[in-house]
Design a protein around this motif. Structure first.
Motif, PDB file in Angstrom:
ATOM      1  N   CYS A   1      -5.228  36.008 -12.455  1.00 52.90           N
ATOM      2  CA  CYS A   1      -4.218  36.455 -12.541  1.00 52.90           C
ATOM      3  C   CYS A   1      -3.696  36.729 -14.063  1.00 52.90           C
ATOM      4  N   LEU A   2      -3.414  35.638 -14.634  1.00 50.58           N
ATOM      5  CA  LEU A   2      -2.905  36.130 -15.746  1.00 50.58           C
ATOM      6  C   LEU A   2      -3.706  37.340 -16.806  1.00 50.58           C
ATOM      7  N   LEU A   3      -4.742  37.386 -16.168  1.00 53.39           N
ATOM      8  CA  LEU A   3      -5.796  38.286 -17.025  1.00 53.39           C
ATOM      9  C   LEU A   3      -5.546  39.717 -16.831  1.00 53.39           C
ATOM     10  N   SER A   4      -5.440  40.372 -15.468  1.00 53.13           N
ATOM     11  CA  SER A   4      -4.825  40.901 -14.486  1.00 53.13           C
ATOM     12  C   SER A   4      -3.347  41.375 -15.527  1.00 53.13           C
ATOM     13  N   VAL A   5      -2.204  40.928 -15.221  1.00 61.14           N
ATOM     14  CA  VAL A   5      -1.450  40.680 -15.553  1.00 61.14           C
ATOM     15  C   VAL A   5      -0.990  41.375 -17.329  1.00 61.14           C
ATOM     16  N   LEU A   6      -2.307  40.429 -17.898  1.00 60.44           N
ATOM     17  CA  LEU A   6      -2.179  40.570 -19.719  1.00 60.44           C
ATOM     18  C   LEU A   6      -2.731  42.545 -19.566  1.00 60.44           C
ATOM     19  N   GLU A   7      -3.382  43.248 -18.067  1.00 58.58           N
ATOM     20  CA  GLU A   7      -3.572  44.168 -19.108  1.00 58.58           C
ATOM     21  C   GLU A   7      -2.545  44.972 -18.590  1.00 58.58           C
TER      22      GLU A   7
ATOM     23  N   TYR B   1      -0.726  38.077  -4.701  1.00 54.45           N
ATOM     24  CA  TYR B   1      -0.143  38.795  -6.182  1.00 54.45           C
ATOM     25  C   TYR B   1      -2.343  39.286  -5.999  1.00 54.45           C
ATOM     26  N   LEU B   2      -2.603  38.367  -6.301  1.00 48.42           N
ATOM     27  CA  LEU B   2      -4.205  38.883  -6.099  1.00 48.42           C
ATOM     28  C   LEU B   2      -4.862  39.701  -4.863  1.00 48.42           C
ATOM     29  N   ASP B   3      -4.447  39.065  -3.443  1.00 48.73           N
ATOM     30  CA  ASP B   3      -5.100  39.664  -2.607  1.00 48.73           C
ATOM     31  C   ASP B   3      -3.880  40.617  -2.035  1.00 48.73           C
ATOM     32  N   THR B   4      -3.165  41.003  -2.708  1.00 48.34           N
ATOM     33  CA  THR B   4      -2.462  42.566  -2.502  1.00 48.34           C
ATOM     34  C   THR B   4      -3.364  43.312  -3.873  1.00 48.34           C
ATOM     35  N   GLU B   5      -3.669  42.895  -4.395  1.00 49.87           N
ATOM     36  CA  GLU B   5      -4.273  43.857  -5.579  1.00 49.87           C
ATOM     37  C   GLU B   5      -5.766  44.476  -5.667  1.00 49.87           C
ATOM     38  N   GLY B   6      -5.378  43.367  -4.500  1.00 50.76           N
ATOM     39  CA  GLY B   6      -7.272  42.914  -4.076  1.00 50.76           C
ATOM     40  C   GLY B   6      -8.566  42.788  -5.030  1.00 50.76           C
TER      41      GLY B   6
END
Length: 208
Positions: free
Chosen positions: A3-9, A144-149
């Motif tokens: 999740c952190l990696l996705s948010v920072l990206e 969040y991870l589930d929603t974003e797949g």
């Protein structure tokens, strides 16, 4: 961490961030580690984020300094992160601790005996280390991870009762949440108050 990696990206372009991810191989789960490394490498590749694997000798270090494997792993990780940040160089080290981690830490310290400094829990910022998700509950991260797949992997060592933190996470916290569904939020707020009081006393002592 996923999740952190996705948010920072997502924040990379608006804030002009340069990202570098590190996976630590503790040498404790040889059967699972290769799959985890492949997953992390593929995920970082999908985000075009540089990735490296760092091996650390947790058991050897634990025997040398006479500490638990958990303490040894933590000490080696932080030391390695500091060294890697200097080599890159990196201005900040972002860690994926969340509000549930915060609550578990507070309870662990409370059970072992602590004062306001211990109840302040895990600091959101300490020198170069930042924890952007420290006030976000694990359930919201998973939503969040589930929603974003976005998939993620589970460290099997977190499913065993070998450590106090795991026993709290698996048995105590579910019962605490039954008593108060907002328990995580309440403990996170209590940690903030303790940190504010620490800063207040530091300021008073400095003035004196």
């Amino acid at each position: 961490s996923v999740c952190l990696l996705s948010v920072l990206e997502r924040l990379r372009t608006p804030f002009n961030l340069s990202l570098h991810a590190v996976y630590f191989d503790h040498g404790l789960r040889p059967k699972e580690t290769p799959d985890e490394i492949d997953f992390c490498r593929d995920l970082c590749g999908s985000f075009s984020i540089s990735f490296e694997v760092k091996k650390i000798d947790v058991i050897g270090h634990a025997k040398t300094v006479k500490m638990s494997k958990q303490e040894s792993a933590r000490e080696l990780r932080y030391h390695s992160l500091q060294e890697i940040s200097k080599t890159l160089p990196a201005h900040k080290i972002a860690l994926g601790h969340n509000a549930d981690d915060q609550a578990e830490t507070i309870l662990m310290r409370l059970f072992r005996g602590t004062g306001p400094s211990g109840l302040a829990g895990i600091p959101p910022v300490r020198n170069a280390i930042i924890r952007p998700l420290i006030e976000v509950e694990r359930r919201h991260i998973e939503q969040y991870l589930d929603t974003e797949g976005i998939g993620f992997m589970i460290d099997s060592s977190n499913l065993h009762d070998d450590y106090l933190r795991n026993r709290l996470r698996l048995h105590i916290m579910p019962e605490v949440k039954k008593l108060n569904p907002d328990a995580i939020k309440v403990m996170s707020r209590a940690a903030d108050i303790c940190r504010d009081e620490e800063r207040f006393f530091d300021i008073q002592i400095t003035k004196i």
